[in-house]
Design a protein around this motif. Structure first.
Motif, short mmCIF file in Angstrom:
data_model
loop_
_atom_site.label_atom_id
_atom_site.label_comp_id
_atom_site.label_asym_id
_atom_site.label_seq_id
_atom_site.Cartn_x
_atom_site.Cartn_y
_atom_site.Cartn_z
N ASP A 140 -8.62 10.51 -8.70
CA ASP A 140 -7.24 10.74 -9.12
C ASP A 140 -6.53 11.69 -8.16
O ASP A 140 -7.12 12.65 -7.65
CB ASP A 140 -7.19 11.35 -10.52
CG ASP A 140 -7.57 10.34 -11.60
OD1 ASP A 140 -7.50 9.13 -11.33
OD2 ASP A 140 -7.91 10.77 -12.71
N ILE A 141 -5.25 11.40 -7.97
CA ILE A 141 -4.35 12.29 -7.24
C ILE A 141 -3.27 12.68 -8.24
O ILE A 141 -2.61 11.81 -8.81
CB ILE A 141 -3.72 11.58 -6.02
CG1 ILE A 141 -4.80 11.13 -5.04
CG2 ILE A 141 -2.70 12.50 -5.35
CD1 ILE A 141 -4.27 10.24 -3.91
N TYR A 191 0.82 -1.20 0.00
CA TYR A 191 0.00 0.00 0.00
C TYR A 191 0.86 1.26 0.00
O TYR A 191 2.03 1.22 0.37
CB TYR A 191 -0.90 0.04 1.24
CG TYR A 191 -1.74 -1.18 1.43
CD1 TYR A 191 -2.87 -1.39 0.66
CD2 TYR A 191 -1.39 -2.17 2.36
CE1 TYR A 191 -3.65 -2.53 0.82
CE2 TYR A 191 -2.16 -3.31 2.53
CZ TYR A 191 -3.28 -3.49 1.75
OH TYR A 191 -4.05 -4.61 1.91
N ASN A 223 -4.32 6.68 -8.92
CA ASN A 223 -5.70 6.43 -8.54
C ASN A 223 -5.76 5.95 -7.10
O ASN A 223 -5.11 4.98 -6.73
CB ASN A 223 -6.31 5.40 -9.49
CG ASN A 223 -7.81 5.43 -9.44
OD1 ASN A 223 -8.40 4.80 -8.58
ND2 ASN A 223 -8.42 6.17 -10.35
N SER A 224 -6.57 6.63 -6.29
CA SER A 224 -6.70 6.27 -4.88
C SER A 224 -7.70 5.12 -4.72
O SER A 224 -8.41 4.76 -5.65
CB SER A 224 -7.19 7.48 -4.08
OG SER A 224 -8.53 7.78 -4.42
N CYS A 249 0.33 5.14 1.69
CA CYS A 249 -0.50 5.95 2.57
C CYS A 249 0.03 7.38 2.55
O CYS A 249 1.21 7.61 2.81
CB CYS A 249 -0.46 5.40 3.99
SG CYS A 249 -1.38 6.41 5.19
N PHE A 280 -9.29 8.21 0.13
CA PHE A 280 -8.64 9.15 -0.78
C PHE A 280 -7.15 9.27 -0.47
O PHE A 280 -6.37 9.74 -1.28
CB PHE A 280 -9.32 10.52 -0.69
CG PHE A 280 -9.11 11.40 -1.90
CD1 PHE A 280 -8.49 10.96 -3.07
CD2 PHE A 280 -9.55 12.71 -1.89
CE1 PHE A 280 -8.33 11.78 -4.17
CE2 PHE A 280 -9.39 13.54 -2.98
CZ PHE A 280 -8.78 13.08 -4.12
N HIS A 281 -6.73 8.81 0.71
CA HIS A 281 -5.33 8.90 1.12
C HIS A 281 -4.58 7.57 1.01
O HIS A 281 -3.43 7.47 1.43
CB HIS A 281 -5.26 9.40 2.56
CG HIS A 281 -5.65 10.84 2.69
ND1 HIS A 281 -6.96 11.25 2.70
CD2 HIS A 281 -4.91 11.97 2.74
CE1 HIS A 281 -7.01 12.56 2.78
NE2 HIS A 281 -5.78 13.02 2.80
N LEU A 282 -5.23 6.56 0.45
CA LEU A 282 -4.63 5.23 0.35
C LEU A 282 -4.61 4.74 -1.09
O LEU A 282 -5.53 5.00 -1.85
CB LEU A 282 -5.40 4.23 1.21
CG LEU A 282 -5.49 4.55 2.71
CD1 LEU A 282 -6.44 3.58 3.39
CD2 LEU A 282 -4.11 4.49 3.35
N LEU A 283 -3.54 3.99 -1.42
CA LEU A 283 -3.41 3.39 -2.75
C LEU A 283 -3.19 1.89 -2.59
O LEU A 283 -2.62 1.44 -1.60
CB LEU A 283 -2.20 3.96 -3.50
CG LEU A 283 -2.03 5.48 -3.55
CD1 LEU A 283 -0.72 5.83 -4.24
CD2 LEU A 283 -3.20 6.13 -4.25
N ARG A 285 -11.89 16.16 -1.52
CA ARG A 285 -12.63 15.58 -2.63
C ARG A 285 -13.76 16.52 -2.98
O ARG A 285 -14.19 17.33 -2.18
CB ARG A 285 -13.16 14.19 -2.28
CG ARG A 285 -14.54 14.13 -1.65
CD ARG A 285 -14.49 13.93 -0.14
NE ARG A 285 -15.76 13.72 0.50
CZ ARG A 285 -16.58 14.69 0.88
NH1 ARG A 285 -16.33 15.91 0.61
NH2 ARG A 285 -17.67 14.40 1.55
#
Length: 175
Positions: A116-117, A41, A110-111, A43, A91-94, A157
């Motif tokens: 998208d970030i 992950y 992409n979260s 973060c 939104f803060h994790l991948l 967001r």
């Protein structure tokens, strides 16, 4: 195989003075358990001051008459709804590992929220920026189940459609 170092959740919990607010949000939706387990992950962890500032801005927003205070029941972490907690956390994790060197070249990631970030470099500080708003203040903390980057603002967001976003900017009034 047994973990010998810290997981992302361990890192956040062991630095309660910096990340207790974000960790509270993760716990509300059960993602503290996911970030304690195997996986890979990324973060983007906002510090306590960033979370507090964001929550205050949500609560102070009364622009939507149907949903004043963005649905929050009170000011502070406890006033957040479960859906707001989920949006903030995801939104803060991948689902993958993204290192600082990757972010220094403009990229879109992409979260877990499916949003998208966008990364860029701040022209003044030379630091990586996320969505032209959040600076990455500490980068590439490699942990047992991924990588953690500390950011100074919560990634915000928007649920507005294009027309709603354009309405906020008077220079686009012709549209």
């Amino acid at each position: 195989y047994t973990f010998t170092g810290e997981t992302i959740e361990d890192y956040l919990a062991n630095r309660d003075d910096q990340f207790s607010s974000f960790n509270y949000i993760l716990k509300r939706i059960g993602y503290d358990k996911i970030l304690s387990a195997y996986g890979t992950y990324t973060c983007f962890a906002p510090n306590n001051q960033a979370v507090e500032s964001y929550i205050d801005s949500l609560y102070d927003d009364v622009s939507n008459e149907q949903l004043p205070h963005n649905g929050m029941t009170s000011r502070g972490l406890e006033g957040l709804t479960d859906s707001l907690c989920k949006d903030i956390a995801l939104f803060h994790l991948l689902y993958s590992e993204v290192m600082g060197v990757d972010m220094s070249n403009r990229m879109t990631i992409n979260s877990m929220l499916g949003r998208d970030i966008n990364t860029s470099i701040d022209s003044v500080s030379g630091q990586v920026m996320l969505n032209n708003h959040s600076l990455v203040t500490e980068m590439d903390e490699e942990l047992e189940n991924g990588v953690l980057h500390v950011i100074n603002h919560v990634l915000t967001r928007s649920n507005n459609l294009i027309a709603g976003e354009m309405e906020k900017h008077p220079q686009f009034s012709i549209f």
